[in-house]
Scaffold this active site. Sequence first.
Site, mmCIF file in Angstrom:
data_model
loop_
_atom_site.group_PDB
_atom_site.id
_atom_site.type_symbol
_atom_site.label_atom_id
_atom_site.label_comp_id
_atom_site.label_asym_id
_atom_site.label_seq_id
_atom_site.Cartn_x
_atom_site.Cartn_y
_atom_site.Cartn_z
ATOM 1 N N ARG A 62 0.697 -1.138 0.464
ATOM 2 C CA ARG A 62 0.316 -0.176 0.054
ATOM 3 C C ARG A 62 0.781 1.002 0.500
ATOM 4 O O ARG A 62 0.098 2.119 -0.070
ATOM 5 C CB ARG A 62 -0.764 -0.307 0.842
ATOM 6 C CG ARG A 62 -2.854 -0.864 1.118
ATOM 7 C CD ARG A 62 -2.915 -1.015 2.459
ATOM 8 N NE ARG A 62 -4.412 -1.400 2.294
ATOM 9 C CZ ARG A 62 -5.322 -0.786 2.059
ATOM 10 N NH1 ARG A 62 -5.485 -0.017 2.347
ATOM 11 N NH2 ARG A 62 -6.233 -2.042 2.455
ATOM 12 N N ASP B 22 -9.760 -23.515 -0.318
ATOM 13 C CA ASP B 22 -10.400 -24.575 0.921
ATOM 14 C C ASP B 22 -9.564 -24.767 0.905
ATOM 15 O O ASP B 22 -8.666 -25.831 -0.133
ATOM 16 C CB ASP B 22 -11.546 -24.637 0.253
ATOM 17 C CG ASP B 22 -12.052 -25.464 2.430
ATOM 18 O OD1 ASP B 22 -11.120 -26.011 2.768
ATOM 19 O OD2 ASP B 22 -13.074 -25.389 2.725
ATOM 20 N N HIS B 23 -8.102 -25.015 2.265
ATOM 21 C CA HIS B 23 -7.031 -25.901 2.086
ATOM 22 C C HIS B 23 -7.442 -26.423 2.608
ATOM 23 O O HIS B 23 -6.787 -28.081 2.698
ATOM 24 C CB HIS B 23 -5.818 -24.282 2.832
ATOM 25 C CG HIS B 23 -6.954 -24.902 4.430
ATOM 26 N ND1 HIS B 23 -7.563 -23.823 5.272
ATOM 27 C CD2 HIS B 23 -6.441 -25.591 5.558
ATOM 28 C CE1 HIS B 23 -7.203 -25.108 6.641
ATOM 29 N NE2 HIS B 23 -6.673 -25.823 6.779
ATOM 30 N N GLU C 158 -10.494 -29.322 17.668
ATOM 31 C CA GLU C 158 -9.133 -28.449 17.158
ATOM 32 C C GLU C 158 -8.334 -27.962 19.149
ATOM 33 O O GLU C 158 -9.787 -27.582 19.491
ATOM 34 C CB GLU C 158 -9.132 -27.174 16.945
ATOM 35 C CG GLU C 158 -9.431 -27.138 15.354
ATOM 36 C CD GLU C 158 -9.390 -25.466 14.329
ATOM 37 O OE1 GLU C 158 -8.219 -25.404 14.554
ATOM 38 O OE2 GLU C 158 -10.307 -25.265 14.724
ATOM 39 N N HIS D 120 -14.935 -25.839 5.104
ATOM 40 C CA HIS D 120 -14.511 -27.185 5.732
ATOM 41 C C HIS D 120 -14.676 -28.182 6.337
ATOM 42 O O HIS D 120 -14.805 -29.648 5.472
ATOM 43 C CB HIS D 120 -13.187 -26.791 6.488
ATOM 44 C CG HIS D 120 -12.117 -25.964 6.666
ATOM 45 N ND1 HIS D 120 -12.278 -25.216 4.941
ATOM 46 C CD2 HIS D 120 -11.805 -24.988 8.104
ATOM 47 C CE1 HIS D 120 -10.934 -23.885 5.755
ATOM 48 N NE2 HIS D 120 -11.243 -23.805 6.678
HETATM 49 C C1 BG6 Z 1 -9.969 -22.161 9.423
HETATM 50 C C2 BG6 Z 1 -9.666 -21.232 10.421
HETATM 51 O O1 BG6 Z 1 -10.079 -22.084 7.981
HETATM 52 O O2 BG6 Z 1 -8.690 -23.960 9.161
HETATM 53 C C3 BG6 Z 1 -9.542 -21.728 11.988
HETATM 54 O O3 BG6 Z 1 -10.349 -20.202 10.130
HETATM 55 C C4 BG6 Z 1 -8.873 -23.377 11.592
HETATM 56 O O4 BG6 Z 1 -10.222 -21.323 12.743
HETATM 57 C C5 BG6 Z 1 -8.594 -24.011 10.062
HETATM 58 O O5 BG6 Z 1 -8.195 -23.255 13.393
HETATM 59 C C6 BG6 Z 1 -8.310 -25.364 10.581
HETATM 60 O O6 BG6 Z 1 -7.343 -26.084 9.702
HETATM 61 P P1 BG6 Z 1 -6.946 -26.948 10.009
HETATM 62 O O7 BG6 Z 1 -6.238 -27.125 8.709
HETATM 63 O O8 BG6 Z 1 -5.267 -27.156 11.004
HETATM 64 O O9 BG6 Z 1 -7.835 -28.235 10.765
#
Ligand code: BG6
Length: 504
Positions: A54, A190-191, A229, A253
């Site tokens: 920025r 979406d990871h 978690e 997720h």
């Molecule tokens: C993220 C969330 O998308 O996924 C977090 O915003 C969460 O709150 C995380 O902790 C969990 O990802 P993973 O891969 O550790 O299950």
Amino acid sequence: MADASNKPHKPEPCCFVIFGVTGDLTHRLVIPALYNLAESGLLPEQFCIVGIVRKQMSEDDLRQSLMDGLNKHATRPVKTEVAQKVLGCLTCLEADPSDPASFDTLSKAFEKLETAKGTCGNRLFYLAVPPTAFAPITEQLGRVGLLREANGAWRRLVVEKPFGTDLASAKALNGKLLKIADEHQIYRIDHYLGKETVQNILVLRFANGMFEPIWNRNHIDHIQITVDEKLAVGHRGSFYDATGALRDMVPNHLFQLLSLVTMEPPTRFDARAVRSEKAEVLAAIQTQRPEEALRNSVRGQYHAGKIGDQAVGDYRKTPDVKPDSTTETYAALKLTIDNWRWAGVPFYLRTGKALGLKRTEVAIKFKQAPFAMFRATPVDQLSQNYLVIGIEPAEGITLQFNTKVPGPTISIDGVEMKFRYKDYFKAAPSTGYETLIYDCMIGDNILFQRADGVEAGWQAVQPFLDAWKKAGADGLVGYEAGSEGPAEADALLARDGHNWRKLT
Ligand code: BG6
């Protein structure tokens, strides 16, 4: 997602443009993933990174900061020559969506840069920025023509989560982006889809002959999806308090897991067919009336406790969390899917923060066998038939079944057959983003969410969001940090004669 029959190949030349280059995501995941791709020989020959800032920042300062981030977050030992190659191609440019003129300047800078770097006009814009900036940045990129595909050059836009905060905002955001870019140019990340074990769900179901015939309501009793978690909310109070467990985890997720487990077999292994089937099944999740949504859900908030030997305070005392917050840090839902394969099969989903264990799994519970011939044994204590897809921390597949205990009498005990990824495959440690970034560069969007899939996910959770908002503090239950979650989540299953699979 490289085809099993093809070795991954180097992507075409491209310019990798990062908005949010000074942020946590870029330092923690994007640059380490680019490093890993470089080490595996999977970055294009002609490649450059453009970090958008920025306000003025020297290239050297930015490079140093990214190098520090890489050294801190790398999943493999950092080789200096590889790191220098990746960060050596970094250029720093200025643009700020609140100053549209800066994008005109940016557009001119690109023409020069691309000629110098030989990246053939192919551009990947990675938006590692807060969600409120997705549309303004895209609008500016569109206005100055940086997203227009022409003369064989591709232009792609990568958008991080969260994509909207409810159905209306997700639709509005899709509407804005799709005015500027075509669906094929948009990569909604979406990871979870970067995880090997998640990708393997498709292979398990459709590359084996024995699962598909029993993968339906005739044989499956119910399905449990757990994403527990240990992490508490920590420094993310402001984001989390406005978001909550449901929005943060479920429509994205958990629904990725749900849709891969429940979708119909696609006719082809391509982005159109796979994403259509995923969107179809999410759209078939039965919409619940407000009273049903309340009855079929549990929302909890943690209070002080211990996770291992670590003391954790009340959620409401987390920095930037309202002292009277009613935001849930735990959510459990019962859903049903209204189609021929799944009608009548309950799906139980649970996710929460500050729990005793970190566990991500999908457990498929098969119908019980008629035990008439074993009446002499306490059949109610027999082990249940589960197929468990372990995502984290144990990556693998476990089949739980009954067997005879050796000896002169018929005595039955439950045993497990286990497959563990690490016993068979040696994969180089990764960030989970390599496949996703590589796929963006080769133009394969099979592992990315399409607009209709995102909207179908929000549509399914909207009744819960609405019912919980109306109920306010009523129905919000407490649980101790470090526990397995609220007892009410057990009651949700007990009502149907089920219980959560014990996590160990
Ligand atoms: C993220 C969330 O998308 O996924 C977090 O915003 C969460 O709150 C995380 O902790 C969990 O990802 P993973 O891969 O550790 O299950």
